[in-house]
Write an enzyme that holds these catalytic residues in place. Structure first.
Site, PDB file in Angstrom:
ATOM      1  N   ASN A  63     -22.821  49.400 -20.203  1.00 30.06           N
ATOM      2  CA  ASN A  63     -23.955  48.513 -19.918  1.00 30.06           C
ATOM      3  C   ASN A  63     -24.561  48.987 -18.595  1.00 30.06           C
ATOM      4  O   ASN A  63     -23.969  48.782 -17.538  1.00 30.06           O
ATOM      5  CB  ASN A  63     -23.454  47.061 -19.805  1.00 30.06           C
ATOM      6  CG  ASN A  63     -24.521  46.111 -19.282  1.00 30.06           C
ATOM      7  OD1 ASN A  63     -25.713  46.422 -19.315  1.00 30.06           O
ATOM      8  ND2 ASN A  63     -24.100  44.949 -18.810  1.00 30.06           N
ATOM      9  N   LYS A 101     -27.187  47.958 -17.141  1.00 28.59           N
ATOM     10  CA  LYS A 101     -27.888  46.889 -16.400  1.00 28.59           C
ATOM     11  C   LYS A 101     -29.256  47.395 -15.914  1.00 28.59           C
ATOM     12  O   LYS A 101     -29.891  48.195 -16.599  1.00 28.59           O
ATOM     13  CB  LYS A 101     -27.024  46.384 -15.244  1.00 28.59           C
ATOM     14  CG  LYS A 101     -25.603  46.055 -15.668  1.00 28.59           C
ATOM     15  CD  LYS A 101     -24.872  45.256 -14.633  1.00 28.59           C
ATOM     16  CE  LYS A 101     -23.429  45.086 -15.065  1.00 28.59           C
ATOM     17  NZ  LYS A 101     -22.713  44.116 -14.283  1.00 28.59           N
ATOM     18  N   HIS A 144     -24.875  38.060 -21.880  1.00 26.26           N
ATOM     19  CA  HIS A 144     -24.180  38.581 -20.696  1.00 26.26           C
ATOM     20  C   HIS A 144     -24.193  37.498 -19.618  1.00 26.26           C
ATOM     21  O   HIS A 144     -25.175  36.756 -19.484  1.00 26.26           O
ATOM     22  CB  HIS A 144     -24.868  39.858 -20.194  1.00 26.26           C
ATOM     23  CG  HIS A 144     -24.042  40.574 -19.170  1.00 26.26           C
ATOM     24  ND1 HIS A 144     -24.011  40.182 -17.861  1.00 26.26           N
ATOM     25  CD2 HIS A 144     -23.200  41.633 -19.274  1.00 26.26           C
ATOM     26  CE1 HIS A 144     -23.170  40.975 -17.193  1.00 26.26           C
ATOM     27  NE2 HIS A 144     -22.668  41.862 -18.028  1.00 26.26           N
ATOM     28  N   GLU A 188     -24.757  37.601 -16.605  1.00 29.60           N
ATOM     29  CA  GLU A 188     -25.912  37.669 -15.694  1.00 29.60           C
ATOM     30  C   GLU A 188     -27.138  37.018 -16.331  1.00 29.60           C
ATOM     31  O   GLU A 188     -27.959  36.424 -15.633  1.00 29.60           O
ATOM     32  CB  GLU A 188     -26.164  39.142 -15.306  1.00 29.60           C
ATOM     33  CG  GLU A 188     -25.073  39.650 -14.368  1.00 29.60           C
ATOM     34  CD  GLU A 188     -24.775  41.130 -14.462  1.00 29.60           C
ATOM     35  OE1 GLU A 188     -25.568  41.891 -15.032  1.00 29.60           O
ATOM     36  OE2 GLU A 188     -23.714  41.530 -13.950  1.00 29.60           O
ATOM     37  N   GLU A 198     -15.689  38.693 -20.824  1.00 30.38           N
ATOM     38  CA  GLU A 198     -15.946  39.180 -19.474  1.00 30.38           C
ATOM     39  C   GLU A 198     -15.770  38.034 -18.478  1.00 30.38           C
ATOM     40  O   GLU A 198     -16.705  37.246 -18.267  1.00 30.38           O
ATOM     41  CB  GLU A 198     -17.369  39.714 -19.371  1.00 30.38           C
ATOM     42  CG  GLU A 198     -17.660  40.834 -20.345  1.00 30.38           C
ATOM     43  CD  GLU A 198     -18.792  41.710 -19.854  1.00 30.38           C
ATOM     44  OE1 GLU A 198     -18.545  42.892 -19.626  1.00 30.38           O
ATOM     45  OE2 GLU A 198     -19.906  41.213 -19.667  1.00 30.38           O
ATOM     46  N   GLY A 227     -18.109  43.423 -11.698  1.00 25.66           N
ATOM     47  CA  GLY A 227     -18.694  44.087 -10.531  1.00 25.66           C
ATOM     48  C   GLY A 227     -17.994  43.736  -9.227  1.00 25.66           C
ATOM     49  O   GLY A 227     -18.504  44.035  -8.147  1.00 25.66           O
ATOM     50  N   SER A 231     -14.835  45.118 -14.216  1.00 25.39           N
ATOM     51  CA  SER A 231     -14.217  46.123 -13.341  1.00 25.39           C
ATOM     52  C   SER A 231     -13.210  47.001 -14.087  1.00 25.39           C
ATOM     53  O   SER A 231     -12.169  47.374 -13.538  1.00 25.39           O
ATOM     54  CB  SER A 231     -13.569  45.456 -12.129  1.00 25.39           C
ATOM     55  OG  SER A 231     -14.558  44.764 -11.384  1.00 25.39           O
TER      56      SER A 231
HETATM   57  C1  PEP Z   1     -20.558  44.174 -17.195  1.00 26.16           C
HETATM   58  O1  PEP Z   1     -21.512  43.881 -16.522  1.00 26.16           O
HETATM   59  O2  PEP Z   1     -20.623  44.015 -18.415  1.00 26.16           O
HETATM   60  C2  PEP Z   1     -19.368  44.684 -16.517  1.00 26.16           C
HETATM   61  C3  PEP Z   1     -18.232  44.604 -17.146  1.00 26.16           C
HETATM   62  O3  PEP Z   1     -19.545  45.188 -15.253  1.00 26.16           O
HETATM   63  P1  PEP Z   1     -18.442  45.945 -14.352  1.00 26.16           P
HETATM   64  O4  PEP Z   1     -17.705  46.906 -15.256  1.00 26.16           O
HETATM   65  O5  PEP Z   1     -19.229  46.652 -13.299  1.00 26.16           O
HETATM   66  O6  PEP Z   1     -17.529  44.900 -13.811  1.00 26.16           O
END
Ligand code: PEP
Length: 251
Positions: free
Chosen positions: A9, A11, A96, A98, A167, A173, A213
């Site tokens: 992803n 973003k 997501h 976000e 998630e 992040g 992460s």
């Molecule tokens: C994401 O935004 O879907 C995600 C898992 O981000 P990160 O791997 O940077 O934590």
């Protein structure tokens, strides 16, 4: 049987040129490699067509990061599921955290988006996950159950086309990964929630990805868990070698 999947992803990162270069690098790195999972790269709307032109679809599938809950019409700035599909994309990330947090997307909108995605032959990667407070106050299983249940109007056939991404918001992040045990417990919980509604076959065939992460150093331990069928990758998907490192966790 369900698929193992590693999905990136991006973003709101990369200019068009940078994105095409990154897609090229991922495609090149995967060529001739023994890849034991489906690889998907989800990119900004503006990049879809150009990235599609450099990806070999048998190596890397293309996805978008969102689509509108409306079919078409006077919704300035929105991008519909049929527009996404017309670029060659096969997948679309929906819900997501976000989008839920910063753009206020709710269950009703997400159900509408999911229905439109499916009607346009896109496979949703539907994200669920609790915030830190919910993890700490112990309500996380109920919160995630409610997010999955938002899709329970779908027929078993349609639900069977969905990929779930768990998630935990506190892990996205932040560099703070859920432990493999926390991920396994939640994935098993999600699978049971699906089973109670749609039966064992649909539940067993649903790919449930972990996101938060995830990186080459922790992917193997996470993916080794029986209900963790791969990952949705943010930061580590922005470099071809770390993305490949995660894909290779399945080797
Ligand atoms: C994401 O935004 O879907 C995600 C898992 O981000 P990160 O791997 O940077 O934590």
């Amino acid at each position: 049987m369900r698929k193992n999947i590693v999905a990136g992803n991006w973003k709101m990162n990369t200019t068009l040129d940078e994105g095409v270069e990154l897609a090229n690098e991922i495609n090149t790195l995967l060529k001739g490699k023994n890849v034991n999972c489906e690889v998907i790269t989800c990119v900004p709307f503006t990049h879809l067509t150009s990235v599609n032109a450099v990806l070999e679809n048998d190596l890397v599938k293309l996805g978008a990061e969102n689509c509108s809950e409306h079919e078409k019409g006077a919704y300035t700035g929105e991008v519909s599921a049929s527009m996404v599909k017309s670029t060659g994309a096969e997948y679309v990330i929906l819900g997501h955290s976000e989008r839920r947090q910063y753009f206020g997307e709710n269950n009703e909108q997400l159900l509408a988006k999911t229905k439109l995605a499916l009607a346009n032959d896109l496979k949703p990667i539907f994200c669920v996950g609790e915030v830190l407070e919910e993890r700490e106050n112990g309500s996380y299983n109920d919160v995630v159950k409610g997010q999955v249940e938002a899709l329970f109007e779908l027929s078993p056939e349609d639900f069977g086309k969905i990929v779930i991404a768990y998630e935990p918001v506190w892990a996205i992040g932040t560099g703070k990964t859920a432990t493999a045990e926390q991920a396994q417990d939640m994935h098993a919980h999600i699978r049971k929630v699906i089973e109670d509604k749609y039966g064992k076959e649909v539940a067993e065939n649903t790919s449930i990805l972990y996101g938060g992460s995830c990186k080459p150093s922790n992917a193997k331990e996470l993916f080794a868990k029986p209900d963790v069928d791969g990952g949705l990758i943010g930061g580590a998907a922005l470099q071809a070698d770390s993305f490949l490192g995660i894909i290779e966790a399945f080797n």
